[in-house]
Design an enzyme around this catalytic site. Structure first.
Site, PDB file in Angstrom:
ATOM      1  N   ASP A 225     -58.236  66.304  24.271  1.00 55.46           N
ATOM      2  CA  ASP A 225     -58.587  64.949  24.695  1.00 55.46           C
ATOM      3  C   ASP A 225     -57.644  64.517  25.835  1.00 55.46           C
ATOM      4  OD1 ASP A 225     -60.496  62.643  23.609  1.00 55.46           O
ATOM      5  OD2 ASP A 225     -58.588  61.702  24.092  1.00 55.46           O
ATOM      6  N   TYR A 375     -58.130  54.632  29.879  1.00 51.30           N
ATOM      7  CA  TYR A 375     -59.440  54.893  30.475  1.00 51.30           C
ATOM      8  C   TYR A 375     -59.583  54.147  31.800  1.00 51.30           C
ATOM      9  CZ  TYR A 375     -60.895  56.970  26.047  1.00 51.30           C
ATOM     10  OH  TYR A 375     -61.004  57.778  24.943  1.00 51.30           O
ATOM     11  N   HIS A 432     -63.653  68.196  17.933  1.00 53.29           N
ATOM     12  CA  HIS A 432     -62.771  67.530  18.878  1.00 53.29           C
ATOM     13  C   HIS A 432     -61.345  67.382  18.356  1.00 53.29           C
ATOM     14  CE1 HIS A 432     -62.220  65.214  22.519  1.00 53.29           C
ATOM     15  NE2 HIS A 432     -61.643  64.255  21.843  1.00 53.29           N
TER      16      HIS A 432
END
Length: 468
Positions: A225, A375, A432
């Site tokens: 990630d 982000y 993930h």
């Protein structure tokens, strides 16, 4: 051929030349301020000491959480037959909240999280937290430092299960690891930046400074990630600090790789990638449809993270729903079509306690808003992300694309970024959150990769000795 035909041929030739040059050109490394200040106000003299730290949440904060959990949640009834396709199922959420309120014991879990020593140190104006797990002395193995980097919505909690596997000497390896697990800036117990611009490249510099301060001039780095993105940037901007990079999520899709991906939609099977990976990408319309469905949160984080942060930082129920839904879907997409999203299944690969540990770290540190800002910093107009993606690295790389992850980049596309791929694997199980789901498989992959790199380094040193 008429004049218009000649002009068309010239135009197409020039366009093809431009595209070829564009796809094969390497942009310069963005400027990196060597000594930025991310703390409040003007730069101040920083204390460079490494201070012991213990997770010890005040009783009043634990009581406040219990009081909030005791309030009856306002859960809207779920639609019939939709399972997790609309997000968190309200019946499932009610069961989880009851468990969190009545059975989960934070203080016991806190003791478990304190099993390894924790520390803090001040870097670029921020208090940076890290946990350290060291191997036993006298093992006879080569001890290598390994920086483990988490992502969102994870934390250092992700690595609790894999640490014993990485620090225990094993018969099939000449190497064992001294592991450093930081909280990323703005996550968990690491202080958040007070100024905009804390992107993956900025975090990469902080992480390299952290390792140097601990005493490691050179180290291995591993991440998934955002941890993968930061590891990418360390390998690109600070390659001399690394023995190698191992990631379980390849993020760098260069312009050349993207062009190949597009062509693969029109070319015969197997032309662009291993046929067994094609079903994850083609038809592209399906892939991008799934991406749009699953990445709505990312658009929100990338534009107005502070707004949703108000809600999530005020309600433990809301925070849990937001994070647990990601643990469900990102572990395996099949859970979308199960009533409880798999979260309450006895064979779900991550324990509910471990997921609640992670949520509690976000809750008690109040870090959900600052964590989501990454982000915005990554996708913003001033972000160096695209430039960094398109700068190749020759640092030895180990790439693992777990079968149930959101996207698995084929080796030949990853090779546009990584010019020295040592190992490339596609474990069939695991998604993930590989370090939490299948810690042994991930640890084995890391050991295999590192031992190959170590043998290569020994061989290169032997050749240099012979020449001298």
């Amino acid at each position: 051929m008429g004049i218009l035909g000649r002009i068309s041929v010239i135009f197409i030739a020039v366009l093809a030349w431009y595209i070829a040059v564009r796809l094969n050109s390497t942009p310069p490394l963005p400027y990196i301020d060597p000594d930025p200040w991310w703390g409040l106000g003007e730069p101040k003299k920083s204390d460079s000491k490494i201070r012991p730290f213990k997770i010890d949440i005040p009783a009043k904060d634990v009581q406040d959480l219990q009081a909030r959990l005791a309030q009856a949640p306002r859960l809207a009834p779920s639609l019939e037959g939709v399972n997790f396709t609309y997000g968190m199922d309200s019946t499932t959420m009610a069961v989880i909240l009851k468990y969190w309120r009545d059975s989960y014991d934070w203080k016991k879990r806190e003791t478990k999280l304190n099993a390894y020593p924790h520390f803090k140190t001040r870097i670029e104006g921020l208090d940076i937290h890290f946990m350290r797990a060291s191997p036993p002395a006298g093992s006879g193995k080569t001890v290598r430092p390994l920086l483990l980097l988490h992502g969102w919505p994870g934390s250092f909690v992700e690595f609790m299960g894999i640490l014993p596997l990485l620090t225990t000497p094993r018969a099939d390896s000449e190497v064992v690891f001294d592991v450093i697990c930081p909280s990323l800036p703005g996550y968990g117990f690491s202080e958040a930046a007070a100024k905009p611009g804390m992107n993956t490249l900025a975090m990469a510099q902080i992480m390299t400074k952290l390792m140097k301060r601990i005493g490691f001039e050179k180290f291995y780095v591993q991440g998934g990630d955002w941890g993968s993105g930061i590891a990418h940037d360390i390998a690109t901007a600070f390659p001399d600090t690394l023995y190698g990079i191992h990631v379980n999520m390849v993020m760098a899709m260069t312009l050349g790789a993207q062009a190949k991906l597009m062509l693969g939609a029109f070319l015969p099977s197997g032309t662009v990638m291993d046929p067994k990976l094609e079903e994850k990408w083609y038809p592209l319309l399906t892939f991008y449809g799934i991406t749009l469905r699953e990445m709505g949160y990312a658009h929100l984080h990338a534009t107005k993270p502070d707004t949703v942060g108000v809600a999530l930082n005020s309600s433990p129920q809301g925070l849990a729903a937001y994070i647990l839904e990601k643990f469900s879907t990102w572990t395996d997409m099949k859970y979308l079509n199960q009533k409880n999203g798999g979260l309450l299944d006895p064979d779900f690969p991550i324990s509910l306690d471990a997921m609640l540990d992670n949520i509690c770290v976000y809750w008690f540190t109040g870090s959900i808003t600052s964590s989501m800002r990454l982000y915005s910093e990554f996708f913003g107009a001033s972000s160096p992300a695209i430039t960094m993606f398109n700068i190749p690295t020759t640092v030895p790389a180990g790439l693992a694309g777990f079968g149930n992850d959101l996207a698995v980049i084929p080796e030949n596309l990853a090779a546009h970024k990584f010019h020295n791929i040592i190992t490339y694997t596609n474990p069939e199980i695991g998604g993930h959150f590989a370090a939490m789901e299948v810690p042994k498989i991930l640890a084995d992959d890391i050991f295999i990769y590192v031992n190959i790199v170590e043998r290569q380094m020994k061989e290169e040193q032997l050749q240099k000795t012979k020449k001298s």
